[in-house]
Design an enzyme around this catalytic site. Sequence first.
Site, PDB file in Angstrom:
ATOM      1  N   TRP A 147       0.638 -15.067  27.069  1.00  0.00           N
ATOM      2  CA  TRP A 147       1.484 -13.869  27.087  1.00  0.00           C
ATOM      3  C   TRP A 147       0.839 -12.687  27.812  1.00  0.00           C
ATOM      4  O   TRP A 147       1.547 -11.806  28.299  1.00  0.00           O
ATOM      5  CB  TRP A 147       1.850 -13.465  25.663  1.00  0.00           C
ATOM      6  CG  TRP A 147       2.731 -14.457  24.968  1.00  0.00           C
ATOM      7  CD1 TRP A 147       3.652 -15.285  25.549  1.00  0.00           C
ATOM      8  CD2 TRP A 147       2.780 -14.748  23.570  1.00  0.00           C
ATOM      9  NE1 TRP A 147       4.260 -16.064  24.616  1.00  0.00           N
ATOM     10  CE2 TRP A 147       3.747 -15.759  23.369  1.00  0.00           C
ATOM     11  CE3 TRP A 147       2.093 -14.259  22.458  1.00  0.00           C
ATOM     12  CZ2 TRP A 147       4.051 -16.279  22.120  1.00  0.00           C
ATOM     13  CZ3 TRP A 147       2.396 -14.779  21.202  1.00  0.00           C
ATOM     14  CH2 TRP A 147       3.368 -15.773  21.042  1.00  0.00           C
ATOM     15  N   HIS A 154      -6.657 -21.126  19.816  1.00  0.00           N
ATOM     16  CA  HIS A 154      -5.779 -20.187  19.106  1.00  0.00           C
ATOM     17  C   HIS A 154      -4.499 -20.887  18.677  1.00  0.00           C
ATOM     18  O   HIS A 154      -3.479 -20.891  19.386  1.00  0.00           O
ATOM     19  CB  HIS A 154      -5.472 -19.002  20.023  1.00  0.00           C
ATOM     20  CG  HIS A 154      -5.084 -17.755  19.302  1.00  0.00           C
ATOM     21  ND1 HIS A 154      -5.999 -16.946  18.647  1.00  0.00           N
ATOM     22  CD2 HIS A 154      -3.890 -17.152  19.135  1.00  0.00           C
ATOM     23  CE1 HIS A 154      -5.376 -15.904  18.115  1.00  0.00           C
ATOM     24  NE2 HIS A 154      -4.095 -16.011  18.393  1.00  0.00           N
ATOM     25  N   GLU A 194      -6.324 -19.815  13.117  1.00  0.00           N
ATOM     26  CA  GLU A 194      -5.777 -19.438  11.811  1.00  0.00           C
ATOM     27  C   GLU A 194      -5.007 -20.590  11.185  1.00  0.00           C
ATOM     28  O   GLU A 194      -3.789 -20.706  11.339  1.00  0.00           O
ATOM     29  CB  GLU A 194      -4.863 -18.213  11.929  1.00  0.00           C
ATOM     30  CG  GLU A 194      -5.604 -16.901  12.115  1.00  0.00           C
ATOM     31  CD  GLU A 194      -4.676 -15.693  12.013  1.00  0.00           C
ATOM     32  OE1 GLU A 194      -3.445 -15.876  12.075  1.00  0.00           O
ATOM     33  OE2 GLU A 194      -5.188 -14.563  11.872  1.00  0.00           O
ATOM     34  N   TYR A 228      -6.303  -7.495   8.142  1.00  0.00           N
ATOM     35  CA  TYR A 228      -5.580  -6.344   8.690  1.00  0.00           C
ATOM     36  C   TYR A 228      -5.533  -5.310   7.584  1.00  0.00           C
ATOM     37  O   TYR A 228      -5.023  -5.557   6.490  1.00  0.00           O
ATOM     38  CB  TYR A 228      -4.185  -6.762   9.180  1.00  0.00           C
ATOM     39  CG  TYR A 228      -4.275  -7.473  10.505  1.00  0.00           C
ATOM     40  CD1 TYR A 228      -4.113  -6.791  11.702  1.00  0.00           C
ATOM     41  CD2 TYR A 228      -4.616  -8.829  10.562  1.00  0.00           C
ATOM     42  CE1 TYR A 228      -4.251  -7.435  12.925  1.00  0.00           C
ATOM     43  CE2 TYR A 228      -4.765  -9.477  11.775  1.00  0.00           C
ATOM     44  CZ  TYR A 228      -4.569  -8.771  12.955  1.00  0.00           C
ATOM     45  OH  TYR A 228      -4.727  -9.394  14.167  1.00  0.00           O
ATOM     46  N   GLU A 238     -11.357 -11.726  13.973  1.00  0.00           N
ATOM     47  CA  GLU A 238     -10.128 -10.959  14.240  1.00  0.00           C
ATOM     48  C   GLU A 238      -9.875  -9.989  13.090  1.00  0.00           C
ATOM     49  O   GLU A 238      -9.850 -10.398  11.928  1.00  0.00           O
ATOM     50  CB  GLU A 238      -8.943 -11.913  14.401  1.00  0.00           C
ATOM     51  CG  GLU A 238      -7.614 -11.231  14.691  1.00  0.00           C
ATOM     52  CD  GLU A 238      -6.488 -12.236  14.942  1.00  0.00           C
ATOM     53  OE1 GLU A 238      -6.756 -13.281  15.606  1.00  0.00           O
ATOM     54  OE2 GLU A 238      -5.361 -12.012  14.484  1.00  0.00           O
ATOM     55  N   ALA A 279      -0.552  -6.714   8.814  1.00  0.00           N
ATOM     56  CA  ALA A 279      -0.779  -8.073   9.283  1.00  0.00           C
ATOM     57  C   ALA A 279       0.222  -8.517  10.342  1.00  0.00           C
ATOM     58  O   ALA A 279      -0.066  -9.423  11.130  1.00  0.00           O
ATOM     59  CB  ALA A 279      -0.754  -9.042   8.102  1.00  0.00           C
ATOM     60  N   LYS A 319       0.925  -3.912  24.667  1.00  0.00           N
ATOM     61  CA  LYS A 319       2.193  -4.087  23.960  1.00  0.00           C
ATOM     62  C   LYS A 319       2.436  -2.888  23.060  1.00  0.00           C
ATOM     63  O   LYS A 319       1.508  -2.340  22.464  1.00  0.00           O
ATOM     64  CB  LYS A 319       2.150  -5.373  23.132  1.00  0.00           C
ATOM     65  CG  LYS A 319       3.465  -5.759  22.495  1.00  0.00           C
ATOM     66  CD  LYS A 319       3.326  -7.091  21.756  1.00  0.00           C
ATOM     67  CE  LYS A 319       4.653  -7.494  21.123  1.00  0.00           C
ATOM     68  NZ  LYS A 319       4.537  -8.775  20.367  1.00  0.00           N
ATOM     69  N   ASP A 320       3.668  -2.486  22.940  1.00  0.00           N
ATOM     70  CA  ASP A 320       4.016  -1.311  22.146  1.00  0.00           C
ATOM     71  C   ASP A 320       4.074  -1.675  20.669  1.00  0.00           C
ATOM     72  O   ASP A 320       5.144  -1.801  20.080  1.00  0.00           O
ATOM     73  CB  ASP A 320       5.351  -0.726  22.622  1.00  0.00           C
ATOM     74  CG  ASP A 320       5.669   0.621  21.967  1.00  0.00           C
ATOM     75  OD1 ASP A 320       4.745   1.218  21.377  1.00  0.00           O
ATOM     76  OD2 ASP A 320       6.832   1.056  22.044  1.00  0.00           O
ATOM     77  N   GLU A 321       2.896  -1.868  20.066  1.00  0.00           N
ATOM     78  CA  GLU A 321       2.815  -2.161  18.640  1.00  0.00           C
ATOM     79  C   GLU A 321       1.507  -1.622  18.093  1.00  0.00           C
ATOM     80  O   GLU A 321       0.561  -1.327  18.843  1.00  0.00           O
ATOM     81  CB  GLU A 321       2.943  -3.664  18.365  1.00  0.00           C
ATOM     82  CG  GLU A 321       1.808  -4.510  18.906  1.00  0.00           C
ATOM     83  CD  GLU A 321       1.993  -5.997  18.597  1.00  0.00           C
ATOM     84  OE1 GLU A 321       3.116  -6.396  18.216  1.00  0.00           O
ATOM     85  OE2 GLU A 321       1.018  -6.747  18.749  1.00  0.00           O
TER      86      GLU A 321
END
Length: 327
Positions: free
Chosen positions: A65, A130, A165, A227, A253, A259, A292-294
């Site tokens: 991505w 991943h 994960e 997170y 991470e 999360a 990315k807009d996050e």
Amino acid sequence: MNVINVISLISLLVFSSLSNFVFSKDALYEPVSKHGKLSVDGINLVDEQGEIIQLKGMSLAWSIWFPQFYNQPTVDGVKNGCHSNIVRAPLAVDTNDGGYLTDPEGQMQLIENVIEAAIKDDIYVIVDWHEEQAQSHLAESMDFFDKISKKYGSYPNIIYETFNEPTEQSWSEILKPYHEAVIKTIRANDPDNIIILGTPTWSQSVDQAAADPITDQRNIMYSLHFYAGTHKQWLRDTAQGALDKGLPIFITEYGTVNADASAPVDLDESKLWWEWLDKNNLSYVNYDITDKDEGASALIPGTTAEHVCEPDTLTESGRLAVEQNKK
């Protein structure tokens, strides 16, 4: 009491007081050329001189991505702008948009770009398989790590992360045998470099690994992901219990937000996590280098590889991670 005794007493009190604190170092100035090949001593990551080392840095995002960040300019920015001595390269394995199983040559090239950039920049690099169902692709994983370890295993920069994960898989029945098979493959080519093993429940259930660790291998560690907005004291307690049982942990991470990568930044919990990590001399890698807009993104939308980690391209989360990397 004479002057010499007074000075000695003051020095003793100061040293005693300072010994209660953990001193972290700016990761930018703790490169591979200073620390060399890493190993595991008890629960600690140690350098070539046997001294405890703490790696701090940034993770890229899924290779499928965000391929525009799998290059030398990005790694340069991660090192110099984000004050990192480690970068993580997550190989997208099986996604709806493609991945290593669909385009092994293209995805391998992206990973090699990052590895070679990290070697050039004198920092460590985590090569991350991943995926959440890697046990379904054991043969492909073994083949990938065989190729990587043959080509780069002689470099002290390389760290392997065999399973990003896992979700609800059994540690003892599924994950442990998977890891053992991949470890065997890597060790045939690279007998020494660090291997990090994913743990159940999105790499949170380190207690399960602590109850049944792999005991016939050296220089292996176990991943913990958190997170701050979602994972709080209960997960620190779980992780502390695993450490107390002798399980070496590496945070491959973490995020300052929720999360699901959404805002807001949870500053209070992030500070509690960093305090705990530094107290235990644990290494940690912030997720992620994307525009990315996050909330989890370290970069503002529109940032290019050539401007990664420049001060005016960092988000709130990115700024906090960079400041922590300097401490």
